[in-house]
Enzyme design. Structure first.
Site, PDB file in Angstrom:
ATOM      1  CB  CYS A 112     -24.500 -13.925 -19.554  1.00 30.24           C
ATOM      2  SG  CYS A 112     -23.914 -13.091 -18.080  1.00 30.24           S
ATOM      3  N   GLY A 116       0.790  -1.232   0.000  1.00 28.11           N
ATOM      4  CA  GLY A 116       0.000   0.000   0.000  1.00 28.11           C
ATOM      5  C   GLY A 116       0.819   1.278   0.000  1.00 28.11           C
ATOM      6  CB  CYS A 168     -25.928  -9.847 -17.253  1.00 24.45           C
ATOM      7  SG  CYS A 168     -25.344  -9.767 -18.964  1.00 24.45           S
ATOM      8  CB  CYS A 190     -20.723 -11.134 -20.554  1.00 22.06           C
ATOM      9  SG  CYS A 190     -22.470 -10.969 -20.915  1.00 22.06           S
ATOM     10  CB  CYS A 192     -21.282  -8.774 -17.762  1.00 26.53           C
ATOM     11  SG  CYS A 192     -22.233 -10.079 -16.996  1.00 26.53           S
TER      12      CYS A 192
END
Ligand SMILES: Nc1ncnc2c1ncn2[C@@H]1O[C@H](COP(=O)(O)OP(=O)(O)O)[C@@H](O)[C@H]1O
Ligand SMILES: [Mg+2]
Lengths: 295, 256
Positions: free
Chosen positions: A242, A30, A239, A270, A264
């Protein structure tokens, strides 16, 4: 002509310099490590930081995937993919699970990543405290002394003005209980995927000349308040291609009348689901008038 | 009783320019110490040394912290100094812009110190911010407004609320009424006086305005060219100044 490029474009000395920076960033999860960002044959804002990180990490056996907002086929993703095809002659793929290195702008793939993968993020503004404290000398001190109250001031302002934490991209996180980090403009929906991720996550900011990292299996916590806990935020929809109901969805306009649909944002995810026979409501065999397997 | 704060032999120069020289000063709990002198006499330099904002060339500063006992301020690490500065200490700047975040709402400004020390409950932070806004006589319905929409006097009261919210023991103030209109100054002084009494605050206040000293200070020091030329109980010094420079200061205010 392309034979004239050094492997993956950057010269060996520059790659070594970047690798040293990356090793340091991995050692201090980080923490933002400065590096001498090079001019790349593409403008800032096109992922020059990510490209340099990818260049420093690539080996000839790599298979790389490049996504922009989850899609493999946008101009930005295509040009970066072609750049490495040309300069490193590595194989490319759109399959998340087949890629050994994935460079991304603004998304984490839906498919789980594994220990053999590296995820490289393109970062525009690496400093999460910049919003309220423009002085670099001061933000550096705040990181050094773990003075992160200001990050909560930003979230406080969100709640005061919107009634809830309205930050939905670049949502600040704390890595391994120490450094507060900007995860780049990924949707906060993706934040939980960063935590305890088996893959190595590397972040490169070209214009700002910073590298940082989340090593595998690090704890990444999204900042919040006790009475306003972090939530992932997802469209209340599935979605329409899909039928996935646990992926991050984009709302797209599909015709001249302004009709919209949810799909998606991760195009490979997808398509793979559709290939497995999953069908959303716009995409059922009995539905006429739409051929929207790919938009 | 021991002083809560004790400085000895504080000296600070900027190259060959003298800031302040060999200053001794102590403060008891609940007491207000005034530092007066004309512009350039070294008041701000001294205050910044006492509050560890700048490092003096020489000297020692002892603070008797309610939570940590006796601490040698200038020997603390920067992290410890900064922690102390936002918990048991406070610093009120002359220009509220230096002490406020102008792009953050009033509530966020007051809440920042609470968040700095780990408060993570939005509702509690907001309640405390409202409480402190009303204690400094600010309209709590403006809690979500930015300080840039406030008048100078309101900004200064907001800065005070922002500093007092963590209930610090020792407050440093550099010309807190400096940039304000006379009537606004008077109201702010009233407020400061009642807060000092109510919370029994210990205060070191820098001013060039003897009226501020008269109203707030228990004891005072008079500075000239980086040196303390006179020190004592505020009323005594003001009523019966001994040093010619103090006599000049006092007579010049009486003429106004
Ligand atoms: N940062 C600095 N660099 C150089 N000289 C300074 C600095 N700050 C103050 N001085 C000088 O130190 C002396 C005391 O200044 P200061 O402490 O600001 O006085 P006051 O607050 O009483 O007006 C003045 O001569 C001033 O010009
Ligand atoms: Mg001054």
């Amino acid at each position: 002509m392309s034979n004239d490029y050094n492997f993956a474009y950057l010269d060996e000395q520059t790659k070594r310099m970047i690798r040293r920076g990356l090793l340091k960033s991995i050692a201090i999860p980080g923490y933002q490590v400065p590096f001498a960002s090079r001019e790349m044959p593409m403008p800032y804002g096109w992922g020059t930081g990510g490209v340099q990180v990818t260049s420093a990490c690539l080996v000839p056996e790599d298979k790389i995937k490049v996504i922009d907002q989850g899609a493999d086929d946008t101009t930005n993703a295509v040009s970066i993919r072609q750049f490495f095809e040309k300069t490193a002659k590595v194989e490319t793929t759109t399959h998340t699970e087949k890629a050994s290195l994935i460079q991304t702008r603004h998304r984490i793939p839906e498919h789980d990543l594994d220990e053999n993968q590296i995820l490289v993020y393109q970062v525009p503004i690496p400093e999460p405290l910049r919003f309220l404290e423009p002085r670099e000398s001061e933000t550096r001190k705040m990181h050094a002394l773990t003075e992160y109250g200001l990050m909560h001031v930003k979230l406080y302002e969100d709640i005061a003005h919107h009634g809830h934490i309205a930050t939905s991209y670049a949502y600040p996180v704390k890595v391994e209980g120490r450094y507060v980090m900007d995860p780049s403009p990924i949707p906060k929906f993706d934040n939980p995927k960063m935590s305890m991720c088996p893959a190595l996550q590397l972040f490169g900011a070209g214009r700002e000349q910073r590298l940082y990292a989340i090593p595998p299996y690090c704890e990444v916590i999204s900042l919040d308040f006790e009475d306003h806990p972090f939530t992932r935020l997802k469209a209340n929809a599935e979605c329409e291609l899909c039928s996935a109901n646990n992926s991050y969805l984009d709302e797209v306009i599909i015709d001249d009348e302004g009709n919209r649909m949810f799909v998606c944002s991760d195009t490979h995810y997808c398509e793979a689901r559709q290939a497995d026979g999953h069908r959303g409501k716009r995409n059922r065999l009995d539905q006429e008038g739409y051929d929207a397997t790919h938009i | 009783m021991q002083p809560i704060f004790e400085a000895t032999g504080i000296s600070k120069s900027y190259g060959h320019i003298l800031g302040c020289s060999n200053i001794n000063l102590s403060l008891y709990s609940g007491e207000v110490m005034g530092i007066v002198g004309e512009s350039g006499s070294g008041k701000s330099t001294l205050l910044n040394c006492l509050s560890a904002q700048i490092m003096p060339d020489q000297g020692e500063v002892i603070f008797r912290s309610p939570s940590r006992g006796e601490v040698d301020i200038l020997k603390l690490s920067e992290a410890e100094q900064r922690y102390l500065a936002r918990t048991e200490w406070a610093y009120v700047h002359q220009n509220p812009r230096d002490g406020l975040r102008m792009s953050v709402s009033a509530g966020g400004n007051v809440g920042e110190r609470l968040m700095n020390i780990g408060n993570r409950h939005y509702g509690n932070i907001r309640t405390k911010a409202e409480d402190w806004m009303s204690r400094v006589e600010l309209d709590t319905s403006r809690i979500d407004h930015r300080p840039s929409t406030f008048s100078g006097g309101m900004q200064q009261r907001l800065q005070i609320a922002r500093n007092l919210v963590t209930e610090p023991r020792l407050i440093f103030m550099d010309e807190p009424t400096g940039g304000l209109d006379v009537s606004v100054q008077a109201r702010l002084l009233d407020l400061l006086r009642s807060l000092v009494q109510e919370l029994s605050l210990s205060v070191i206040i820098v001013t060039h305005d003897l009226a501020v000293i008269r109203m707030l200070a228990d004891r005072m020091v008079v500075m000239k060219n980086g040196n303390v030329v006179e020190a004592g109980l505020a009323d005594q010094v003001l009523d019966d100044p001994q040093h010619p420079y103090t006599q000049l200061l006092v007579s010049s205010i009486l003429q106004v």
